[in-house]
Design a protein around this motif. Structure first.
Motif, PDB file in Angstrom:
ATOM      1  N   HIS A 255     -27.697  33.225  31.652  1.00  0.00           N
ATOM      2  CA  HIS A 255     -29.106  32.989  31.344  1.00  0.00           C
ATOM      3  C   HIS A 255     -29.779  34.242  30.788  1.00  0.00           C
ATOM      4  CE1 HIS A 255     -29.219  28.886  32.922  1.00  0.00           C
ATOM      5  NE2 HIS A 255     -28.283  29.321  33.750  1.00  0.00           N
ATOM      6  N   ASN A 256     -29.327  35.418  31.200  1.00  0.00           N
ATOM      7  CA  ASN A 256     -29.832  36.648  30.576  1.00  0.00           C
ATOM      8  C   ASN A 256     -29.496  36.674  29.094  1.00  0.00           C
ATOM      9  OD1 ASN A 256     -30.935  37.733  32.927  1.00  0.00           O
ATOM     10  ND2 ASN A 256     -29.075  38.858  33.453  1.00  0.00           N
ATOM     11  N   LEU A 257     -28.276  36.283  28.740  1.00  0.00           N
ATOM     12  CA  LEU A 257     -27.860  36.271  27.336  1.00  0.00           C
ATOM     13  C   LEU A 257     -28.620  35.217  26.533  1.00  0.00           C
ATOM     14  CD1 LEU A 257     -24.033  36.700  27.961  1.00  0.00           C
ATOM     15  CD2 LEU A 257     -25.484  38.346  26.756  1.00  0.00           C
ATOM     16  N   LEU A 258     -28.824  34.049  27.120  1.00  0.00           N
ATOM     17  CA  LEU A 258     -29.568  33.002  26.418  1.00  0.00           C
ATOM     18  C   LEU A 258     -31.000  33.451  26.147  1.00  0.00           C
ATOM     19  CD1 LEU A 258     -28.285  29.867  28.386  1.00  0.00           C
ATOM     20  CD2 LEU A 258     -27.636  30.561  26.065  1.00  0.00           C
ATOM     21  N   ARG A 259     -31.618  34.105  27.121  1.00  0.00           N
ATOM     22  CA  ARG A 259     -32.988  34.596  26.907  1.00  0.00           C
ATOM     23  C   ARG A 259     -33.045  35.655  25.819  1.00  0.00           C
ATOM     24  NH1 ARG A 259     -33.365  33.992  32.597  1.00  0.00           N
ATOM     25  NH2 ARG A 259     -32.679  36.151  32.905  1.00  0.00           N
ATOM     26  N   ALA A 260     -31.941  36.358  25.616  1.00  0.00           N
ATOM     27  CA  ALA A 260     -31.900  37.410  24.592  1.00  0.00           C
ATOM     28  C   ALA A 260     -31.531  36.862  23.214  1.00  0.00           C
ATOM     29  CB  ALA A 260     -30.898  38.487  25.003  1.00  0.00           C
ATOM     30  N   GLY A 261     -31.479  35.562  23.072  1.00  0.00           N
ATOM     31  CA  GLY A 261     -31.243  34.972  21.759  1.00  0.00           C
ATOM     32  C   GLY A 261     -29.811  34.604  21.460  1.00  0.00           C
ATOM     33  N   PHE A 262     -28.905  34.804  22.406  1.00  0.00           N
ATOM     34  CA  PHE A 262     -27.527  34.366  22.194  1.00  0.00           C
ATOM     35  C   PHE A 262     -27.465  32.846  22.270  1.00  0.00           C
ATOM     36  CE2 PHE A 262     -26.819  38.747  23.194  1.00  0.00           C
ATOM     37  CZ  PHE A 262     -25.618  39.085  22.592  1.00  0.00           C
ATOM     38  N   GLU A 263     -26.524  32.276  21.513  1.00  0.00           N
ATOM     39  CA  GLU A 263     -26.332  30.835  21.506  1.00  0.00           C
ATOM     40  C   GLU A 263     -24.894  30.516  21.878  1.00  0.00           C
ATOM     41  OE1 GLU A 263     -27.478  29.480  17.676  1.00  0.00           O
ATOM     42  OE2 GLU A 263     -29.609  29.897  18.001  1.00  0.00           O
ATOM     43  N   PRO A 264     -24.677  29.516  22.724  1.00  0.00           N
ATOM     44  CA  PRO A 264     -23.300  29.136  23.066  1.00  0.00           C
ATOM     45  C   PRO A 264     -22.550  28.651  21.828  1.00  0.00           C
ATOM     46  CG  PRO A 264     -24.889  28.172  24.600  1.00  0.00           C
ATOM     47  CD  PRO A 264     -25.678  28.729  23.457  1.00  0.00           C
ATOM     48  N   MET A 265     -21.341  29.152  21.650  1.00  0.00           N
ATOM     49  CA  MET A 265     -20.481  28.708  20.558  1.00  0.00           C
ATOM     50  C   MET A 265     -19.496  27.641  21.032  1.00  0.00           C
ATOM     51  SD  MET A 265     -19.764  32.482  18.866  1.00  0.00           S
ATOM     52  CE  MET A 265     -18.634  31.854  17.606  1.00  0.00           C
ATOM     53  N   TYR A 266     -18.905  27.873  22.207  1.00  0.00           N
ATOM     54  CA  TYR A 266     -17.972  26.912  22.799  1.00  0.00           C
ATOM     55  C   TYR A 266     -17.578  27.404  24.177  1.00  0.00           C
ATOM     56  CZ  TYR A 266     -15.134  30.423  20.359  1.00  0.00           C
ATOM     57  OH  TYR A 266     -14.642  31.610  19.866  1.00  0.00           O
ATOM     58  N   ASP A 267     -17.105  26.483  24.994  1.00  0.00           N
ATOM     59  CA  ASP A 267     -16.451  26.837  26.252  1.00  0.00           C
ATOM     60  C   ASP A 267     -14.975  27.052  25.968  1.00  0.00           C
ATOM     61  OD1 ASP A 267     -18.868  26.469  27.459  1.00  0.00           O
ATOM     62  OD2 ASP A 267     -18.164  25.022  28.946  1.00  0.00           O
ATOM     63  N   ARG A 268     -14.412  28.082  26.555  1.00  0.00           N
ATOM     64  CA  ARG A 268     -13.012  28.426  26.295  1.00  0.00           C
ATOM     65  C   ARG A 268     -12.269  28.581  27.610  1.00  0.00           C
ATOM     66  NH1 ARG A 268     -12.457  34.205  24.086  1.00  0.00           N
ATOM     67  NH2 ARG A 268     -12.546  34.604  26.322  1.00  0.00           N
ATOM     68  N   ALA A 269     -11.186  27.862  27.744  1.00  0.00           N
ATOM     69  CA  ALA A 269     -10.368  27.978  28.946  1.00  0.00           C
ATOM     70  C   ALA A 269      -9.450  29.193  28.849  1.00  0.00           C
ATOM     71  CB  ALA A 269      -9.521  26.722  29.130  1.00  0.00           C
TER      72      ALA A 269
END
Length: 275
Positions: A255-269
């Protein structure tokens, strides 16, 4: 706006950061840790035999432009076997998994481990300043003479307490293509974070806060400082990864990264190979 960072660039920057970090250690430390690197084939891999967590035994950077095959992965499994590690992770972005991945994984004895969220963001817009910290805290770049304290906070917060693993982390402070930051409470380091510069792409690396200092904005400040550093270096993109949230879970780092403008690209196992 969706980030434009290419998958192959994001994955290659990540594994290069880990390899560059580990191989900063003096030869005596590398030998004591049983450290090895493979740069053959479509991916790169790191092995640290004396890491009891297996965290640093990782392969990534599968930027082949096509789905991977068993033939791409067999040399990596052989690399882990030859270095005497008990477990290694193959980190493959979902777009590169072939349609018959279940059969390929079974053929190689790979099992699905933990899942991570890969995040990215463009650096073409100016960011606001560093978020405010408590009055007696400050943020800054780490100097060489502070390396051991900084590395101790970084590694022990993640549970890596072996002296050689701490020395490995201390060794890359001040290295070219890196910037290490800390948050101090008076004269004590309470939070750390690094950023790796790789051409057009930067990688957020090892943000950690001491348990008694969490929830007071240290990581948000460290993220902002690293974004500004990557932009100043001329990077076009910046990437990060953190643990995916399961049902009922909350990952503050995500959530810190999302607030800083990062966007999820994909979940990776993390696909795990076992000796």
């Amino acid at each position: 706006m969706t980030t434009t960072v290419p998958v192959d660039v994001a994955e290659l920057t990540e594994i290069k950061a880990y390899i560059d970090f580990a191989t900063s250690a003096p030869a005596t430390v590398q030998e004591a840790l049983g450290l090895g690197v493979s740069r053959t084939g479509p991916a790169q891999a790191l092995a640290v035999r004396e890491d009891p967590s297996y965290f640093f035994n990782r392969a990534g950077g599968f930027g082949t432009g096509r789905p991977i095959t068993a033939d791409d992965l067999i040399p990596l499994c052989d690399f882990y076997r030859e270095h005497g590690v008990a477990q290694g992770s193959l980190m493959i972005a979902p777009p590169l998994l072939p349609p018959d991945w279940a059969g390929t994984a079974a053929e190689l004895g790979l099992t699905e481990g933990s899942r991570f969220v890969k995040l990215g963001r463009d650096l073409d817009t100016a960011d606001a300043g560093i978020p405010a910290l408590p009055a007696d805290w400050r943020i800054g770049v780490v100097e060489a003479w502070q390396a051991h304290e900084w590395a101790t906070v970084m590694q022990t917060t993640f549970g890596f307490t072996a002296p050689d693993l701490i020395e490995m982390a201390a060794s890359f402070v001040g290295k070219e293509n890196w910037r290490q930051y800390a948050v101090w409470d008076a004269d004590r380091i309470v939070a750390v974070g690094s950023v790796f510069f790789h051409g057009e792409c930067a990688h957020m690396f090892a943000g950690a806060t001491h348990p008694d200092a969490r929830g007071r904005g240290a990581q948000s400040a460290l993220i902002a400082a690293r974004l500004r550093a990557a932009a100043a270096e001329g990077c076009r993109w910046i990437v990060a990864e953190t643990g995916a949230e399961g049902p009922g879970e909350h990952n503050p780092s995500l959530h810190n990264l999302l607030r800083a403008g990062f966007e999820p690209m994909y979940d990776r196992a993390n696909w795990q190979w076992h000796a």
